[in-house]
Design a protein around this motif. Structure first.
Motif, PDB file in Angstrom:
ATOM      1  N   SER A 197     -35.202  61.392 -54.484  1.00 15.52           N
ATOM      2  CA  SER A 197     -36.178  59.977 -53.871  1.00 15.52           C
ATOM      3  C   SER A 197     -36.591  60.283 -52.890  1.00 15.52           C
ATOM      4  O   SER A 197     -35.822  58.283 -52.382  1.00 15.52           O
ATOM      5  N   CYS A 198     -36.026  60.881 -51.848  1.00 15.23           N
ATOM      6  CA  CYS A 198     -34.875  60.779 -50.317  1.00 15.23           C
ATOM      7  C   CYS A 198     -36.341  60.127 -49.495  1.00 15.23           C
ATOM      8  O   CYS A 198     -35.960  59.767 -48.749  1.00 15.23           O
ATOM      9  N   LEU A 199     -37.617  60.297 -50.683  1.00 21.68           N
ATOM     10  CA  LEU A 199     -39.315  60.973 -49.724  1.00 21.68           C
ATOM     11  C   LEU A 199     -39.401  61.215 -48.567  1.00 21.68           C
ATOM     12  O   LEU A 199     -39.896  60.553 -47.452  1.00 21.68           O
TER      13      LEU A 199
ATOM     14  N   VAL B 251     -42.786  63.653 -43.912  1.00 16.67           N
ATOM     15  CA  VAL B 251     -42.925  64.443 -43.099  1.00 16.67           C
ATOM     16  C   VAL B 251     -44.771  65.209 -43.236  1.00 16.67           C
ATOM     17  O   VAL B 251     -44.958  66.012 -42.277  1.00 16.67           O
ATOM     18  N   CYS B 252     -44.966  64.169 -44.333  1.00 14.86           N
ATOM     19  CA  CYS B 252     -46.694  65.315 -45.065  1.00 14.86           C
ATOM     20  C   CYS B 252     -47.647  65.037 -43.096  1.00 14.86           C
ATOM     21  O   CYS B 252     -47.434  63.554 -43.218  1.00 14.86           O
ATOM     22  N   PRO B 253     -48.063  66.143 -42.230  1.00 11.27           N
ATOM     23  CA  PRO B 253     -48.874  65.763 -41.682  1.00 11.27           C
ATOM     24  C   PRO B 253     -50.232  64.553 -41.891  1.00 11.27           C
ATOM     25  O   PRO B 253     -51.326  64.231 -41.105  1.00 11.27           O
ATOM     26  N   GLN B 254     -50.773  65.164 -42.890  1.00  6.77           N
ATOM     27  CA  GLN B 254     -51.982  64.512 -43.827  1.00  6.77           C
ATOM     28  C   GLN B 254     -52.051  62.947 -44.653  1.00  6.77           C
ATOM     29  O   GLN B 254     -53.005  62.724 -45.237  1.00  6.77           O
TER      30      GLN B 254
ATOM     31  N   LYS C  88     -47.714  54.271 -56.705  1.00  9.93           N
ATOM     32  CA  LYS C  88     -48.754  53.147 -56.180  1.00  9.93           C
ATOM     33  C   LYS C  88     -47.445  52.787 -55.133  1.00  9.93           C
ATOM     34  O   LYS C  88     -48.202  51.870 -54.400  1.00  9.93           O
ATOM     35  N   ALA C  89     -45.944  53.012 -55.233  1.00  9.41           N
ATOM     36  CA  ALA C  89     -45.903  52.794 -54.043  1.00  9.41           C
ATOM     37  C   ALA C  89     -46.247  52.817 -52.430  1.00  9.41           C
ATOM     38  O   ALA C  89     -45.456  52.014 -51.572  1.00  9.41           O
ATOM     39  N   THR C  90     -46.010  54.340 -52.284  1.00 11.94           N
ATOM     40  CA  THR C  90     -46.492  54.360 -50.840  1.00 11.94           C
ATOM     41  C   THR C  90     -47.930  53.787 -50.838  1.00 11.94           C
ATOM     42  O   THR C  90     -47.663  54.603 -49.729  1.00 11.94           O
TER      43      THR C  90
ATOM     44  N   GLN D  60     -45.470  56.030 -42.480  1.00  9.49           N
ATOM     45  CA  GLN D  60     -44.206  56.888 -42.455  1.00  9.49           C
ATOM     46  C   GLN D  60     -43.164  56.528 -41.320  1.00  9.49           C
ATOM     47  O   GLN D  60     -44.149  55.737 -40.526  1.00  9.49           O
ATOM     48  N   TYR D  61     -42.672  57.336 -41.636  1.00  8.13           N
ATOM     49  CA  TYR D  61     -40.703  57.568 -40.181  1.00  8.13           C
ATOM     50  C   TYR D  61     -41.745  58.557 -39.856  1.00  8.13           C
ATOM     51  O   TYR D  61     -41.224  59.346 -40.227  1.00  8.13           O
ATOM     52  N   PHE D  62     -41.331  58.375 -38.024  1.00  9.57           N
ATOM     53  CA  PHE D  62     -41.662  59.904 -37.730  1.00  9.57           C
ATOM     54  C   PHE D  62     -39.916  59.628 -36.736  1.00  9.57           C
ATOM     55  O   PHE D  62     -40.012  58.977 -35.806  1.00  9.57           O
ATOM     56  N   ASN D  63     -39.134  60.620 -37.294  1.00  5.63           N
ATOM     57  CA  ASN D  63     -37.641  60.675 -36.464  1.00  5.63           C
ATOM     58  C   ASN D  63     -38.164  61.204 -34.867  1.00  5.63           C
ATOM     59  O   ASN D  63     -38.266  62.202 -34.722  1.00  5.63           O
TER      60      ASN D  63
END
Length: 76
Positions: free
Chosen positions: A46-48, A53-56, A63-65, A70-73
């Motif tokens: 469950s690191c997400l 990373v999903c571009p779409q 329902k949590a997300t 999103q976080y982009f490093n």
């Protein structure tokens, strides 16, 4: 905790998934296979990483997300 909270069951990919495979590559425990859409195995931490990373924004965790960002490093 691990028995009930660390699970891949809530993960799913929406119809906007383009099967790019980035989620499969990002998974640190190699728990995702992309067939037509991602399929999560039973060893999820469950690191997400797949979600972020999903571009779409097709990868969702129940329902949590929903409607979350999103976080982009910037260093990757």
């Amino acid at each position: 905790f691990n028995k009930y909270q660390v699970t891949a069951k809530p993960f799913f990919a929406t119809d906007s998934c383009i099967s790019c495979g980035l989620c499969e590559k990002a998974c640190p425990v190699h728990n995702i296979r992309v067939v037509d859409k991602p399929v999560w195995g039973e060893f999820c931490t469950s690191c997400l990483a797949c979600y972020h990373v999903c571009p779409q924004q097709a990868v969702q965790y129940g329902k949590a997300t929903r409607n979350k960002h999103q976080y982009f490093n910037p260093h990757q």
